[in-house]
Design a protein around this motif. Structure first.
Motif, PDB file in Angstrom:
ATOM      1  N   VAL A 220      58.607  59.972  70.271  1.00 51.26           N
ATOM      2  CA  VAL A 220      58.659  59.850  71.731  1.00 51.26           C
ATOM      3  C   VAL A 220      57.585  60.727  72.351  1.00 51.26           C
ATOM      4  N   MET A 221      57.048  60.229  73.454  1.00 53.51           N
ATOM      5  CA  MET A 221      56.040  60.984  74.201  1.00 53.51           C
ATOM      6  C   MET A 221      56.652  61.352  75.543  1.00 53.51           C
ATOM      7  N   MET A 222      56.512  62.617  75.920  1.00 56.63           N
ATOM      8  CA  MET A 222      57.033  63.061  77.216  1.00 56.63           C
ATOM      9  C   MET A 222      55.893  63.393  78.156  1.00 56.63           C
ATOM     10  N   HIS A 223      56.151  63.216  79.432  1.00 50.36           N
ATOM     11  CA  HIS A 223      55.171  63.608  80.445  1.00 50.36           C
ATOM     12  C   HIS A 223      55.929  63.920  81.728  1.00 50.36           C
ATOM     13  N   GLU A 224      55.661  65.091  82.263  1.00 52.33           N
ATOM     14  CA  GLU A 224      56.261  65.512  83.536  1.00 52.33           C
ATOM     15  C   GLU A 224      57.768  65.254  83.592  1.00 52.33           C
ATOM     16  N   GLY A 225      58.450  65.673  82.531  1.00 53.12           N
ATOM     17  CA  GLY A 225      59.913  65.635  82.555  1.00 53.12           C
ATOM     18  C   GLY A 225      60.539  64.298  82.234  1.00 53.12           C
ATOM     19  N   ARG A 226      59.713  63.354  81.782  1.00 56.59           N
ATOM     20  CA  ARG A 226      60.249  62.030  81.440  1.00 56.59           C
ATOM     21  C   ARG A 226      59.769  61.596  80.062  1.00 56.59           C
ATOM     22  N   ILE A 227      60.550  60.725  79.437  1.00 56.63           N
ATOM     23  CA  ILE A 227      60.079  60.068  78.216  1.00 56.63           C
ATOM     24  C   ILE A 227      59.292  58.845  78.649  1.00 56.63           C
ATOM     25  N   ILE A 228      58.009  58.814  78.266  1.00 60.95           N
ATOM     26  CA  ILE A 228      57.168  57.721  78.758  1.00 60.95           C
ATOM     27  C   ILE A 228      56.790  56.742  77.644  1.00 60.95           C
ATOM     28  N   LEU A 229      57.151  57.090  76.408  1.00 57.69           N
ATOM     29  CA  LEU A 229      56.844  56.202  75.292  1.00 57.69           C
ATOM     30  C   LEU A 229      57.865  56.477  74.193  1.00 57.69           C
ATOM     31  N   ASP A 230      58.362  55.425  73.557  1.00 54.91           N
ATOM     32  CA  ASP A 230      59.382  55.591  72.517  1.00 54.91           C
ATOM     33  C   ASP A 230      59.062  54.565  71.429  1.00 54.91           C
ATOM     34  N   LEU A 231      58.534  55.038  70.302  1.00 54.82           N
ATOM     35  CA  LEU A 231      58.086  54.127  69.243  1.00 54.82           C
ATOM     36  C   LEU A 231      59.048  54.142  68.067  1.00 54.82           C
ATOM     37  N   ASP A 232      59.488  52.977  67.625  1.00 53.48           N
ATOM     38  CA  ASP A 232      60.334  52.934  66.433  1.00 53.48           C
ATOM     39  C   ASP A 232      59.465  53.053  65.178  1.00 53.48           C
ATOM     40  N   ALA A 233      60.108  53.125  64.024  1.00 50.86           N
ATOM     41  CA  ALA A 233      59.385  53.412  62.776  1.00 50.86           C
ATOM     42  C   ALA A 233      58.285  52.378  62.519  1.00 50.86           C
ATOM     43  N   ALA A 234      58.614  51.115  62.732  1.00 51.14           N
ATOM     44  CA  ALA A 234      57.645  50.054  62.436  1.00 51.14           C
ATOM     45  C   ALA A 234      56.429  50.152  63.354  1.00 51.14           C
ATOM     46  N   THR A 235      56.667  50.402  64.626  1.00 56.15           N
ATOM     47  CA  THR A 235      55.561  50.494  65.582  1.00 56.15           C
ATOM     48  C   THR A 235      54.735  51.744  65.295  1.00 56.15           C
ATOM     49  N   LYS A 236      55.447  52.815  64.988  1.00 55.80           N
ATOM     50  CA  LYS A 236      54.784  54.093  64.690  1.00 55.80           C
ATOM     51  C   LYS A 236      53.822  53.940  63.500  1.00 55.80           C
ATOM     52  N   ALA A 237      54.269  53.153  62.529  1.00 53.78           N
ATOM     53  CA  ALA A 237      53.475  52.989  61.310  1.00 53.78           C
ATOM     54  C   ALA A 237      52.118  52.343  61.585  1.00 53.78           C
ATOM     55  N   THR A 238      52.033  51.578  62.654  1.00 51.73           N
ATOM     56  CA  THR A 238      50.766  50.898  62.942  1.00 51.73           C
ATOM     57  C   THR A 238      50.037  51.518  64.140  1.00 51.73           C
ATOM     58  N   THR A 239      50.546  52.666  64.599  1.00 55.13           N
ATOM     59  CA  THR A 239      49.928  53.332  65.745  1.00 55.13           C
ATOM     60  C   THR A 239      48.984  54.422  65.248  1.00 55.13           C
ATOM     61  N   THR A 240      47.867  54.595  65.943  1.00 54.23           N
ATOM     62  CA  THR A 240      46.895  55.625  65.554  1.00 54.23           C
ATOM     63  C   THR A 240      46.863  56.728  66.610  1.00 54.23           C
ATOM     64  N   VAL A 241      46.218  57.838  66.236  1.00 53.24           N
ATOM     65  CA  VAL A 241      46.037  58.936  67.182  1.00 53.24           C
ATOM     66  C   VAL A 241      45.280  58.419  68.412  1.00 53.24           C
ATOM     67  N   ALA A 242      44.300  57.556  68.184  1.00 52.76           N
ATOM     68  CA  ALA A 242      43.525  56.987  69.302  1.00 52.76           C
ATOM     69  C   ALA A 242      44.440  56.208  70.247  1.00 52.76           C
ATOM     70  N   ASP A 243      45.412  55.484  69.677  1.00 51.89           N
ATOM     71  CA  ASP A 243      46.366  54.746  70.522  1.00 51.89           C
ATOM     72  C   ASP A 243      47.159  55.706  71.404  1.00 51.89           C
ATOM     73  N   LEU A 244      47.599  56.816  70.784  1.00 53.88           N
ATOM     74  CA  LEU A 244      48.403  57.790  71.539  1.00 53.88           C
ATOM     75  C   LEU A 244      47.567  58.411  72.653  1.00 53.88           C
ATOM     76  N   LEU A 245      46.318  58.736  72.326  1.00 52.23           N
ATOM     77  CA  LEU A 245      45.425  59.297  73.351  1.00 52.23           C
ATOM     78  C   LEU A 245      45.229  58.292  74.479  1.00 52.23           C
ATOM     79  N   GLY A 246      45.144  57.021  74.107  1.00 55.74           N
ATOM     80  CA  GLY A 246      45.003  55.959  75.099  1.00 55.74           C
ATOM     81  C   GLY A 246      46.203  55.921  76.041  1.00 55.74           C
ATOM     82  N   GLU A 247      47.406  56.108  75.473  1.00 53.60           N
ATOM     83  CA  GLU A 247      48.626  56.118  76.290  1.00 53.60           C
ATOM     84  C   GLU A 247      48.586  57.277  77.290  1.00 53.60           C
ATOM     85  N   PHE A 248      48.135  58.422  76.799  1.00 52.78           N
ATOM     86  CA  PHE A 248      48.031  59.589  77.679  1.00 52.78           C
ATOM     87  C   PHE A 248      47.042  59.341  78.811  1.00 52.78           C
ATOM     88  N   GLU A 249      45.941  58.728  78.440  1.00 53.20           N
ATOM     89  CA  GLU A 249      44.924  58.458  79.464  1.00 53.20           C
ATOM     90  C   GLU A 249      45.476  57.536  80.540  1.00 53.20           C
TER      91      GLU A 249
END
Ligand SMILES: Nc1ncnc2c1ncn2[C@@H]1O[C@H](COP(=O)(O)OP(=O)(O)OP(=O)(O)O)[C@@H](O)[C@H]1O
Ligand SMILES: [Mg+2]
Length: 263
Positions: A220-249
């Motif tokens: 899970v990714m949090m931002h300003e007191g909220r959960i803004i992203l919640d990835l299950d195992a399967a989704t996590k397995a295909t997610t990259t650091v670049a994807d996470l940075l993209g979500e933050f952006e």
């Protein structure tokens, strides 16, 4: 196994220093689920763990452990079920006591007072066996003062102590952040092994996104007191650091680089 329902937490409410740390966070963990938590500084990650541990009583919302509402219970009243390891290697152990004494304390935690009988030969053997699993060569050093150990050794010991009394829930707040990369890697591996071995329901905060993706069964990714992203195992397995940075952006509307996120 762990449910956080609509948790809000405001510090210094109604004053000029008011800080809203959690804004209606709901998160439910199944038994054995291992959730990694990422998010920028001040996102509310530590506050969430403090609420789960009972160190903080939430402004609103409920905390449920194994079906029981523990919202009103203080941290020591939850200690049998909820264990934690902090960022500071000095925080989880007693430096002036030796390894054996520290382990004995952890062993007794959550057990009935009447059963305390000091360190017996059987316990000493158990302690040495458990220490051996850390692969740090600490088992012949049961009488060594914990203050003499390195940060990585202490953190590995903290982790062992946290899991010693078979808690239901393990809370880890950047527990590898103060270690050099090699030790951080070791403690991360020991964490994954302990979670697996004891079937622990785990929340692990980290700023290391690669680690957050690699470890655990959900992210899970949090931002300003909220959960803004919640990835299950399967989704996590295909997610990259670049994807996470993209979500933050997307959330922040500004470019972030690795360095900003990983510090
Ligand atoms: N004890 C406290 N008193 C006042 N404000 C607090 C307290 N603890 C946290 N806060 C505030 O609540 C917000 C969330 O803080 P928190 O420590 O949960 O963030 P975090 O996600 O753990 O950040 P970091 O990555 O820096 O550890 C911040 O604005 C912080 O200043
Ligand atoms: Mg924090």
């Amino acid at each position: 196994m762990l449910r956080l329902d609509d948790i809000t937490q405001t510090f210094f409410a109604g004053t000029a220093n008011e800080r809203v740390a959690l804004r209606g966070v709901t998160l439910a963990l199944e038994p054995g689920e291992f959730v990694t938590v990422i998010g920028s500084n001040g996102a509310g990650k530590s506050t969430l763990l403090n609420v789960a541990a009972g160190k903080l009583r939430p402004g609103t919302g409920t905390v449920t452990v194994a079906g029981a509402d523990v919202t009103a219970l203080a941290d020591h009243q939850r200690a049998r079920d909820v264990a934690r390891v902090f960022q500071d290697p000095m925080a989880g152990t007693a430096p002036h006591m030796n390894i054996e004494e520290n382990l004995a304390l952890a062993y007794e935690r959550g057990r009935r007072r009447g059963l305390r009988r000091g360190v017996t030969a059987a316990k000493r053997e158990l302690f040495a066996r458990e220490l051996a699993t850390l692969e740090l060569g600490l088992e012949p050093r049961l009488k060594a003062k914990v203050g003499m150990l390195s940060g990585g050794q202490r953190q590995a010991l903290s982790l062992l102590m946290a899991t010693f009394s078979h808690p239901k829930i393990l809370l880890l707040d950047e527990h590898t952040a103060a270690l050099d990369p090699q030790r951080a890697e070791l403690v991360a591996r020991l964490t994954a092994e302990a979670v697996e071995r004891h079937h622990l329901t785990t929340l692990m905060v980290t700023h290391n996104m690669e680690q957050a993706l690699r470890l655990g069964t959900r992210l899970v990714m949090m931002h300003e007191g909220r959960i803004i992203l919640d990835l299950d195992a399967a989704t996590k397995a295909t997610t990259t650091v670049a994807d996470l940075l993209g979500e933050f952006e997307k959330i922040k509307g500004a470019r972030l680089d690795d360095r900003t996120m990983l510090q």
